[in-house]
Design a protein around this motif. Structure first.
Motif, mmCIF file in Angstrom:
data_model
loop_
_atom_site.group_PDB
_atom_site.id
_atom_site.type_symbol
_atom_site.label_atom_id
_atom_site.label_comp_id
_atom_site.label_asym_id
_atom_site.label_seq_id
_atom_site.Cartn_x
_atom_site.Cartn_y
_atom_site.Cartn_z
ATOM 1 N N CYS A 101 -7.008 -22.840 -17.387
ATOM 2 C CA CYS A 101 -7.086 -24.307 -17.465
ATOM 3 C C CYS A 101 -7.791 -24.756 -18.743
ATOM 4 N N PRO B 161 -8.043 -26.763 -22.021
ATOM 5 C CA PRO B 161 -7.423 -27.984 -22.552
ATOM 6 C C PRO B 161 -7.201 -27.916 -24.067
ATOM 7 N N ALA C 128 -15.097 -33.583 -26.092
ATOM 8 C CA ALA C 128 -15.006 -32.530 -25.085
ATOM 9 C C ALA C 128 -16.234 -32.537 -24.202
ATOM 10 N N ILE D 33 -10.726 -28.910 -28.833
ATOM 11 C CA ILE D 33 -10.571 -29.692 -27.594
ATOM 12 C C ILE D 33 -10.463 -31.179 -27.904
ATOM 13 N N LYS D 34 -11.275 -31.637 -28.847
ATOM 14 C CA LYS D 34 -11.258 -33.057 -29.197
ATOM 15 C C LYS D 34 -9.912 -33.472 -29.782
ATOM 16 N N THR E 55 -12.689 -22.632 -22.446
ATOM 17 C CA THR E 55 -12.140 -22.363 -23.784
ATOM 18 C C THR E 55 -12.897 -21.228 -24.461
ATOM 19 N N ASP F 249 -14.914 -28.431 -20.113
ATOM 20 C CA ASP F 249 -13.817 -27.993 -20.984
ATOM 21 C C ASP F 249 -14.240 -26.871 -21.915
ATOM 22 N N ASP G 227 -4.115 -27.223 -27.057
ATOM 23 C CA ASP G 227 -2.699 -27.083 -27.380
ATOM 24 C C ASP G 227 -2.575 -26.399 -28.733
ATOM 25 N N THR H 123 -7.013 -32.023 -29.230
ATOM 26 C CA THR H 123 -5.980 -31.935 -28.195
ATOM 27 C C THR H 123 -6.065 -33.106 -27.226
ATOM 28 N N LYS H 124 -7.257 -33.389 -26.732
ATOM 29 C CA LYS H 124 -7.430 -34.445 -25.726
ATOM 30 C C LYS H 124 -7.614 -35.829 -26.338
ATOM 31 N N LYS H 125 -7.881 -35.859 -27.666
ATOM 32 C CA LYS H 125 -8.122 -37.121 -28.364
ATOM 33 C C LYS H 125 -9.321 -37.860 -27.781
ATOM 34 N N GLU H 126 -10.293 -37.089 -27.356
ATOM 35 C CA GLU H 126 -11.551 -37.632 -26.837
ATOM 36 C C GLU H 126 -12.597 -36.531 -26.890
#
Length: 493
Positions: free
Chosen positions: A256, A258, A312, A304-305, A320, A316, A260, A307-310
């Motif tokens: 899991c 987050p 981390a 992470i930031k 990772t 998360d 990409d 990928t999620k656009k926010e």
């Protein structure tokens, strides 16, 4: 020069250009009016004077330390700085006649090339001094001395204590890893307390000095205290490395994570994180190893930031980090963790972002060691087949996958979706291969048809092979009656 000056209205006394020592040579204002020869002589005398003062200071410090040690024999609780050095102090007391060369060696540039006086005294140098130093060790020693020069007298005392501690540790080869760690931590505490008293509670200056002390000490002791033979660190390293190799099939969806990796910038941060955690093994100082872990963690947060656009979160970050460790499989991971735990400055390890990221790395390694089927939402049978190599989640048939129901976890749903996507890619690959085979067949047929057409044309229009044309006089039967060819003649004139 005097004539040009007189033209400009300036009078120059020729005697002002001569050396002040009266040697007859011309002086230089940059050398205080001395010639180069006299200036070098003055410089050498000043250097020798400074060396003698350093010798006197070193002997004074030794006498004070011996007096303090002798006075502390009647006290039940000795000073913290002397506790780890009882054997070393006893040895030093028995060698009172030996001249102290520590300050001269490290604070006089010319002493590095000067012959050692101790060799004539028949004394055996300590192992830490006689051992051939590496390039990195020499560089760290020079940097440490340059740093302490700014502290003047306290710097000399700090350097003396560090050298004494290193020699004391070199003479204690029979100590276990825990005992070595205790000695180092006691020295850190003693040195920190003294610095706090000297700098009047300035924690920033104390921390800056302690960083340099840790760098110098641990660089010198690295070969003796990293992965010692008295521990099972090497055995744990091999077990962890084999465990990570056996988990090569774990995917990013199972954890899991987050992230990409299809995004180029995210993939670049993942590669940098893997590089940093692998680079940790090449560092000698615990603080430098922690810096590698910190850089790795920051690259993870960036991935992470993006990928999620926010920003981390901690939930998360840890999965990772586990994924990065599985992909990197860092060398001597357990030994590096134990080395940092035993010999890092506790003020840095227990506070700040370095300590936080190091704690997460320890948690990631512990999770990998205890990873089971339940952790990945897999059945025990599938987990065992994947671990043994009998099957792989990437090669499973679509009809064998169970359907994700409403009660399925999001991670398991992502796994099934990814497997469906892989199945579609497999079918697409089969179609591409079929098209390639068809194209190959068409090329063979085209080649055969071209050969047939060429053969038919050759049969319809056969080639006539004619004899080559004969020479000009080949048909002349009367060539025997021809006059002889003209010959060049030379006439004497």
């Amino acid at each position: 020069m005097s004539q040009k000056s007189e033209r400009r209205g300036i009078h120059v006394d020729q005697s002002e250009l001569l050396c002040k020592k009266g040697c007859g040579y011309y002086g230089n204002a940059a050398w205080q009016g001395l010639c180069s020869k006299c200036w070098r002589e003055e410089y050498q005398r000043a250097r020798q004077k400074q060396i003698q003062e350093d010798w006197a200071l070193a002997e004074k410090l030794q006498r004070e330390e011996e007096a303090a040690y002798a006075s502390s024999q009647g006290v039940q609780q000795p000073q913290p700085s002397l506790a780890p050095f009882s054997k070393f102090e006893e040895k030093k007391t028995n060698e009172k006649t030996r001249k102290v060369t520590t300050v001269k060696k490290f604070f006089s540039p010319s002493s590095r090339t000067a012959p050692k006086k101790e060799s004539h005294e028949g004394k055996t140098p300590s192992p830490s001094i006689s051992r051939q130093s590496s390039i990195e060790t020499d560089r760290v020693s020079r940097d440490f001395v340059d740093f302490l020069k700014n502290l003047q007298k306290p710097g000399r005392e700090i350097h003396k204590q560090c050298r004494a501690f290193i020699e004391g540790m070199a003479n204690k080869k029979d100590l276990g890893a825990d005992e070595q760690s205790e000695c180092v931590q006691d020295f850190y505490q003693s040195m920190s307390d003294r610095l706090m008293t000297h700098f009047k509670g300035s924690s920033e200056r104390v921390e800056r000095v302690m960083d340099q002390v840790e760098k110098y000490i641990m660089t010198r002791l690295y070969k003796n205290v990293f992965c010692p033979e008295t521990t099972d660190d090497e055995k744990k390293d091999l077990a962890t490395q084999n465990r990570i190799r056996a988990l090569h099939w774990v995917t990013i969806q199972m954890l899991c994570v987050p992230v990409d990796e299809e995004i180029p910038e995210v993939s670049d941060n993942v590669v940098k994180a893997i590089t940093d955690v692998i680079e940790m093994d090449s560092k000698r100082v615990p603080r430098d190893k922690l810096a590698c872990i910190t850089r790795c963690s920051k690259h993870i947060f960036n991935a992470i930031k993006i990928t999620k656009k926010e920003p981390a979160s901690a939930d998360d970050f840890l999965p990772t980090l586990i994924y990065i460790v599985l992909k990197a499989n860092p060398p001597r991971l357990q030994s590096n963790i134990q080395y940092i735990t035993r010999f890092c400055n506790p003020s840095r390890l227990m506070t700040g972002e370095d300590g936080y990221y190091f704690t997460n790395l320890c948690c990631a390694v512990a999770f990998i060691e205890k990873l089971d089927a339940q952790s990945l939402n897999l059945s025990p049978e599938d987990f065992e087949r994947y671990m043994s190599g009998q099957a792989s989640p990437r090669r499973q048939e679509p009809q064998a996958w169970p359907q994700a129901g409403p009660s399925s976890s999001p991670g398991l749903s992502q796994v099934y979706q990814s497997l469906d996507l892989l199945a579609g890619l497999g079918a697409r690959q089969e179609r591409v291969l079929e098209g390639a085979r068809t194209l190959e067949s068409d090329l063979i047929s085209w080649q055969e048809s071209v050969e047939r057409e060429v053969q038919e044309i050759l049969e319809k229009y056969p080639l006539e092979i004619r004899r080559p044309a004969s020479a000009i006089d080949s048909d002349n039967v009367e060539n025997d009656r021809l006059p002889p060819p003209l010959q060049p003649q030379v006439f004497a004139g």
